[in-house]
Design a protein around this motif. Structure first.
Motif, short mmCIF file in Angstrom:
data_model
loop_
_atom_site.label_atom_id
_atom_site.label_comp_id
_atom_site.label_asym_id
_atom_site.label_seq_id
_atom_site.Cartn_x
_atom_site.Cartn_y
_atom_site.Cartn_z
N VAL A 195 0.84 -1.20 0.00
CA VAL A 195 0.00 0.00 0.00
C VAL A 195 0.88 1.25 0.00
N CYS A 252 -0.35 2.63 -3.35
CA CYS A 252 -1.59 3.36 -3.08
C CYS A 252 -1.29 4.53 -2.15
N HIS A 298 -3.04 5.66 1.31
CA HIS A 298 -2.23 5.52 2.52
C HIS A 298 -2.19 6.83 3.30
N TYR A 314 -4.73 -2.12 7.99
CA TYR A 314 -4.26 -3.04 6.95
C TYR A 314 -4.37 -4.50 7.37
N TRP A 360 -7.10 -6.64 5.70
CA TRP A 360 -7.14 -6.82 4.24
C TRP A 360 -7.73 -8.16 3.82
N LEU A 376 -5.55 -4.25 -2.92
CA LEU A 376 -5.04 -2.92 -3.29
C LEU A 376 -6.07 -2.17 -4.14
N LEU A 398 -8.83 -0.82 -1.99
CA LEU A 398 -8.42 0.38 -1.26
C LEU A 398 -8.38 1.59 -2.19
N LYS A 399 -7.94 1.39 -3.41
CA LYS A 399 -7.93 2.49 -4.38
C LYS A 399 -9.35 2.98 -4.67
#
Length: 555
Positions: free
Chosen positions: A185, A189, A193, A207, A210, A243, A246-247
């Motif tokens: 991350v 990202c 983050h 995290y 995840w 990932l 999260l984006k």
């Protein structure tokens, strides 16, 4: 479809996405299977997906004695007895609150618990496996009976191919995967983050969720598409999808107020309701658009994180434990940064070192402005953190991955060393971390020229012409550290020191240059870093500190 509908509640399934067209899968080549999995070739045919899963799982290399369907039939009555399967207590190694139903009927929901208990009986070495209920619930959709599902899950758990990581079965493996995800991350990202750091007291705890996003919160149609690719490509797919989640979370929620007091809860809610904003195809498209490290590199990073945890007393048999440590306010005192600022820096460093506490090694206020004293107090420590406060109140610094004693490898010459884990940052007037282009774009790693007006790199650093021609043999400079036990030919140019100066930067330009008296410094701005300047082009140093990393669990 009749053959595989025993545990499915079709009233809850979206049958409109299911195709009855007869299909077969005849290919066996990995690249073709990989392409078909990513395209969702078997996603819309329930029976075909079941047959593909059976084929892929039956090809997993396993331990010689792996429990099969007959074992399940022999033990299930002894273990479950006449108890109501829906109320069966689960073993400690799974999270009781995370048993997804995935459109299963009542028999299927009970079967999940029965299979978990039988697996606990056959796999006594499993100490922590929160993904297991989700995997079982999903595979029940594509199994003729409980015994067949049991056998397929056992094959996944019993995989003995060291290059094929599948499901974490110990707290050590799980926790190191969380740390590795945090590292990824941090690299891929950065906008997300930055948000996590701003709204969370412990970003590492965020995290650690995840795997829950994937095996717990993600709707069934999404996790099934992920699982299609996972069975072909392995564990790396899970990192990619997490990932991407999260984006998308950052994109959808950027600028909006949090919906709860916890960013963890907000992410979980977003993943549960992801169908409102992102389709399964778009999620996978985003995941595979990320230029992630190679499988070999991720494995090395995971091993380094496991080693760091083991050094802090975490064992394979360990039950769950909170190992995430923020900077302790009561023990921290700096003349340059506050506790909050140091915690921000801690969120940028590799996860295996974020387990440690900062230890002041050198300060010009106490040790004077002597470069030789700087070296004597800093050598023997790896990594280190350099903090600088200028006379105009600017604050900047650098995370340095390699022991300063490495500078001696070049003799009297100014030689570069270090790894791509190094970075520079600014805290005042604004917070900014400067990412290396060489990390974001690995193909540029061989194009940098030697620093102007300085001696050539240390003998351990290869010229671009010496880099192996086969890209599969080339490792990112991010991983060129001695704690990965890699050959010296992977060394990169990120830091340098002599009796006359310190340089942090390299390749086609320097970022930070400090004179021998540690009173004056200057920066140069080039295409190695972002467009915003690190600090004034020339500055006077008010205070300089060097911090090491103290292992609090082993003294």
């Amino acid at each position: 479809m009749d053959e595989y509908n025993r545990f499915v509640d079709w009233d809850k399934m979206d049958v409109t996405v299911q195709s009855q067209d007869a299909k077969e899968l005849t290919c066996t080549e990995f690249q073709e299977l990989k392409q078909l999995a990513r395209q969702g070739y078997w996603a819309k045919n329930h029976s075909l997906r079941a047959k593909v899963y059976h084929k892929l799982i039956s090809n997993i290399p396993c331990r010689t004695v792996t429990p099969d369907a007959n074992v399940y039939r022999d033990i299930v009555v002894k273990i479950v007895g006449k108890r109501n399967s829906s109320s069966l207590p689960l073993p400690e190694f799974v999270d009781n609150s995370l048993v997804p139903t995935y459109c299963l009927n009542a028999e299927g929901i009970g079967a999940v618990r029965k299979i978990i208990l039988c697996i606990a009986n056959q796999f006594p070495d499993i100490s922590f496996c929160p993904a297991l209920p989700s995997v079982i619930a999903l595979l029940l959709h594509y199994s003729k009976d409980e015994a067949e599902c049991f056998e397929q899950v056992c094959r996944i758990l019993a995989c003995n191919d060291p290059s094929k990581r599948l499901i974490d079965q110990t707290f050590l493996a799980f926790e190191s995967s969380c740390m590795t995800f945090g590292d990824l991350v941090n690299k891929y990202c950065q906008a997300a983050h930055k948000l996590m750091v701003a709204v969370s007291e412990d970003v590492l705890e965020v995290y650690s969720d995840w795997q829950r996003w994937l095996f717990g919160e993600l709707p069934m149609v999404y996790i099934a598409r992920v699982f299609d690719v996972f069975l072909v490509e392995g564990y790396k797919v899970l990192y990619r999808v997490a990932l991407a989640l999260l984006k998308f979370f950052h994109k959808v929620r950027a600028g909006q107020p949090t919906e709860s007091d916890s960013i963890q809860q907000d992410i979980r809610a977003f993943v549960r309701d992801i169908a409102k904003s992102v389709s399964p195809e778009r999620l996978l498209e985003k995941a595979f658009a990320i230029r992630l490290f190679s499988r070999k590199e991720i494995q090395l990073l995971q091993m380094a994180n496991e080693k760091a945890l083991q050094q802090k007393g975490i064992t394979v048999k360990q039950k769950r434990q909170n190992v995430h440590l923020a900077v302790h306010a009561e023990n921290f005192k700096s003349e340059i940064v506050s506790v909050k600022e140091m915690r921000d820096i801690w969120s940028w460093i590799p996860e295996r070192f974020a387990l440690c506490q900062p230890l002041l090694l050198f300060t010009t206020l106490e040790h004077g402005c002597s470069l030789s004293r700087f070296y004597s107090h800093s050598e023997g420590h790896e990594p280190t953190l350099l903090l600088i406060k200028t006379t105009t109140k600017e604050v900047c610094g650098a995370y340095l991955s390699t022991d300063w004693s490495e500078r001696r490898r070049g003799g009297n010459k100014l030689s570069f060393f270090g790894t791509g884990e190094c970075f520079v940052f600014r805290l005042q007037p604004e917070v900014e971390r400067y990412e290396w282009v060489i990390i974001k774009h690995p193909e540029l790693a061989t194009t940098g020229s030697e620093p102007e007006n300085h001696a050539s790199p240390a003998p351990s650093t290869l010229s671009s012409g010496s880099v192996p021609s086969d890209p599969s043999d080339r490792l990112s400079p991010f991983l060129s550290a001695r704690h990965f036990n890699l050959p010296s030919k992977t060394a990169s140019m990120f830091m340098a020191g002599s009796s006359e100066c310190i340089i942090i930067g390299g390749g086609d330009g320097q970022a930070l240059y400090l004179d021998a008296d540690l009173n004056h410094g200057r920066t140069s701005h080039c295409n190695t870093f972002n467009n915003q300047p690190l600090c004034s082009e020339s500055f006077q140093i008010s205070v300089l500190e060097v911090w090491g990393f103290r292992d609090t669990m082993n003294g």
